[in-house]
Design a protein around this motif. Structure first.
Motif, PDB file in Angstrom:
ATOM      1  N   ARG A   3     -11.433  -2.378  -5.997  1.00 39.77           N
ATOM      2  CA  ARG A   3     -12.203  -1.153  -5.886  1.00 39.77           C
ATOM      3  C   ARG A   3     -11.234  -0.003  -5.743  1.00 39.77           C
ATOM      4  O   ARG A   3     -10.053  -0.197  -5.451  1.00 39.77           O
ATOM      5  N   ALA A   4     -11.748   1.210  -5.951  1.00 39.21           N
ATOM      6  CA  ALA A   4     -10.909   2.374  -5.691  1.00 39.21           C
ATOM      7  C   ALA A   4     -10.790   2.559  -4.180  1.00 39.21           C
ATOM      8  O   ALA A   4     -11.795   2.550  -3.473  1.00 39.21           O
ATOM      9  N   PRO A   5      -9.564   2.671  -3.627  1.00 43.03           N
ATOM     10  CA  PRO A   5      -9.414   2.791  -2.195  1.00 43.03           C
ATOM     11  C   PRO A   5     -10.024   4.089  -1.669  1.00 43.03           C
ATOM     12  O   PRO A   5     -10.020   5.113  -2.350  1.00 43.03           O
ATOM     13  N   ARG A   6     -10.568   4.015  -0.459  1.00 40.08           N
ATOM     14  CA  ARG A   6     -11.072   5.221   0.176  1.00 40.08           C
ATOM     15  C   ARG A   6      -9.886   6.065   0.623  1.00 40.08           C
ATOM     16  O   ARG A   6      -8.960   5.557   1.243  1.00 40.08           O
ATOM     17  N   PRO A   7      -9.874   7.366   0.299  1.00 39.91           N
ATOM     18  CA  PRO A   7      -8.759   8.205   0.726  1.00 39.91           C
ATOM     19  C   PRO A   7      -8.552   8.126   2.234  1.00 39.91           C
ATOM     20  O   PRO A   7      -9.512   8.156   3.010  1.00 39.91           O
ATOM     21  N   THR A   8      -7.313   7.986   2.650  1.00 42.10           N
ATOM     22  CA  THR A   8      -6.973   7.758   4.052  1.00 42.10           C
ATOM     23  C   THR A   8      -5.860   8.704   4.462  1.00 42.10           C
ATOM     24  O   THR A   8      -4.894   8.892   3.725  1.00 42.10           O
ATOM     25  N   ALA A  28       0.718  11.751   6.422  1.00 43.08           N
ATOM     26  CA  ALA A  28       0.551  11.280   5.047  1.00 43.08           C
ATOM     27  C   ALA A  28      -0.881  11.588   4.653  1.00 43.08           C
ATOM     28  O   ALA A  28      -1.820  10.981   5.170  1.00 43.08           O
ATOM     29  N   ARG A  29      -1.038  12.532   3.756  1.00 45.97           N
ATOM     30  CA  ARG A  29      -2.386  12.936   3.354  1.00 45.97           C
ATOM     31  C   ARG A  29      -2.978  11.919   2.380  1.00 45.97           C
ATOM     32  O   ARG A  29      -2.248  11.125   1.787  1.00 45.97           O
ATOM     33  N   PRO A  30      -4.301  11.934   2.210  1.00 41.95           N
ATOM     34  CA  PRO A  30      -4.944  10.930   1.358  1.00 41.95           C
ATOM     35  C   PRO A  30      -4.321  10.861  -0.035  1.00 41.95           C
ATOM     36  O   PRO A  30      -4.194  11.872  -0.731  1.00 41.95           O
ATOM     37  N   GLY A  31      -3.902   9.657  -0.419  1.00 38.58           N
ATOM     38  CA  GLY A  31      -3.345   9.429  -1.743  1.00 38.58           C
ATOM     39  C   GLY A  31      -1.881   9.772  -1.904  1.00 38.58           C
ATOM     40  O   GLY A  31      -1.309   9.542  -2.965  1.00 38.58           O
ATOM     41  N   ASP A 186       0.470   4.134  -8.460  1.00 41.52           N
ATOM     42  CA  ASP A 186      -0.746   4.100  -9.271  1.00 41.52           C
ATOM     43  C   ASP A 186      -1.935   3.460  -8.568  1.00 41.52           C
ATOM     44  O   ASP A 186      -3.054   3.495  -9.093  1.00 41.52           O
ATOM     45  N   LEU A 187      -1.733   2.894  -7.379  1.00 41.18           N
ATOM     46  CA  LEU A 187      -2.812   2.168  -6.714  1.00 41.18           C
ATOM     47  C   LEU A 187      -3.932   3.072  -6.221  1.00 41.18           C
ATOM     48  O   LEU A 187      -5.070   2.646  -6.089  1.00 41.18           O
ATOM     49  N   GLY A 188      -3.587   4.310  -5.888  1.00 43.90           N
ATOM     50  CA  GLY A 188      -4.583   5.195  -5.300  1.00 43.90           C
ATOM     51  C   GLY A 188      -4.620   5.123  -3.786  1.00 43.90           C
ATOM     52  O   GLY A 188      -5.403   5.818  -3.137  1.00 43.90           O
ATOM     53  N   THR A 189      -3.786   4.257  -3.194  1.00 43.58           N
ATOM     54  CA  THR A 189      -3.684   4.167  -1.743  1.00 43.58           C
ATOM     55  C   THR A 189      -2.819   5.302  -1.212  1.00 43.58           C
ATOM     56  O   THR A 189      -2.103   5.976  -1.951  1.00 43.58           O
TER      57      THR A 189
END
Length: 267
Positions: A3-8, A28-31, A186-189
């Motif tokens: 799944r696309a990770p939730r921004p953290t 560390a901002r989301p993404g 590229d993971l989106g984490t």
């Protein structure tokens, strides 16, 4: 992965651990992909261990999306944070596929076995890090670089929102250094990683934090942080920093000669 990770968002505020890490602030901002750099013994690994929970800070707070990580149990933390440690154990009596599938453990009850979906995720992760053909090999028989890629695959299967990596390019040849760091971006984490190679940090990190003797001495975009003065002050080396002719990222060229006298760190 699944799944696309939730921004953290990760925030450290005044985090200390004995005398090895002192009043560290970090965001560390989301993404974002955040790099930690600094000489050996500067506190990079200690900071990462405080984030992923093998060390309990002796001061300060660590927040994930505003929630204090100290209030989370190990399994709840593992659902949010995946780790590739520098000193990962090397004698698992498991096949590579079995090791990678362990990344699903935080999402299951302890008696649950692997499902078809778990196996599919493990196979996909192995393919992404380039070792699908090693799935049935015993993990201890792998080379150092193959082991590192297997541990990255295990972290991917964990489906994290925050990925923490301590020297993820150790033991890897140039091709896989670039592929692993490209994959992480590229993971989106949200990603937090310690690196020794300053040119890799400049190419793959949105911002860099520089540690020296347990303290964060400066932070910012690579082009602002990686300067000849910083390299002289923190690392004791003379260097030129030139924009890469194709990418524009700062590229460090070390100059031959004996170590230089380091300046006081008033960055």
């Amino acid at each position: 992965m699944s799944r696309a990770p939730r921004p953290t968002e990760l925030r450290l505020r005044g985090v200390s651990y004995e005398n090895r890490l002192i009043d560290a602030d970090l965001t560390a901002r989301p993404g974002e992909t955040i790099g930690l750099v600094g000489p050996n013994g500067s506190g990079k690994t200690t900071l990462l261990r405080c984030v992923y929970g093998t060390l309990a800070p002796t001061g300060g707070s660590i927040l994930l999306d505003g929630a204090d990580l100290s209030a989370l149990g190990p399994k709840a933390r593992a659902r949010r944070i995946a780790t590739v440690p520098q000193d990962g154990a090397t004698e698992f009596e498991l096949t590579v596929h079995e090791l990678v599938a362990l990344g699903r453990s935080p999402h299951k009850r302890f008696w649950e076995g692997d499902t078809a979906a778990d196996r599919t995720l493990a196979e996909a992760a192995l393919a992404r890090v380039g070792i699908a053909e090693l799935a049935h090999r015993p993990y201890p028989t792998l080379s150092g670089g193959e082991r590192q890629r297997a541990l990255v695959a295990r972290a991917l299967v964990q489906d994290p929102a925050l990925l923490v990596l301590d020297e993820p390019t150790n033991h890897l040849d140039i091709r896989y250094q670039l592929e692993v760091l490209r994959l992480v971006r590229d993971l989106g984490t949200t990603n937090l990683l310690a690196l020794h190679d300053l040119n890799l940090a400049a190419a793959y990190c949105d911002r860099i934090y520089v540690l020296e003797r347990g303290r964060v001495v400066t932070e910012g975009p690579p082009a602002d942080v990686l300067t000849p003065r910083l390299l002289r002050t923190v690392y004791g080396v003379e260097a030129e920093v030139i924009p890469h002719p194709r990418t524009g990222t700062p590229t460090v060229f070390y100059l031959p000669g004996p170590p230089v006298e380091q300046e006081a760190s008033a960055m």
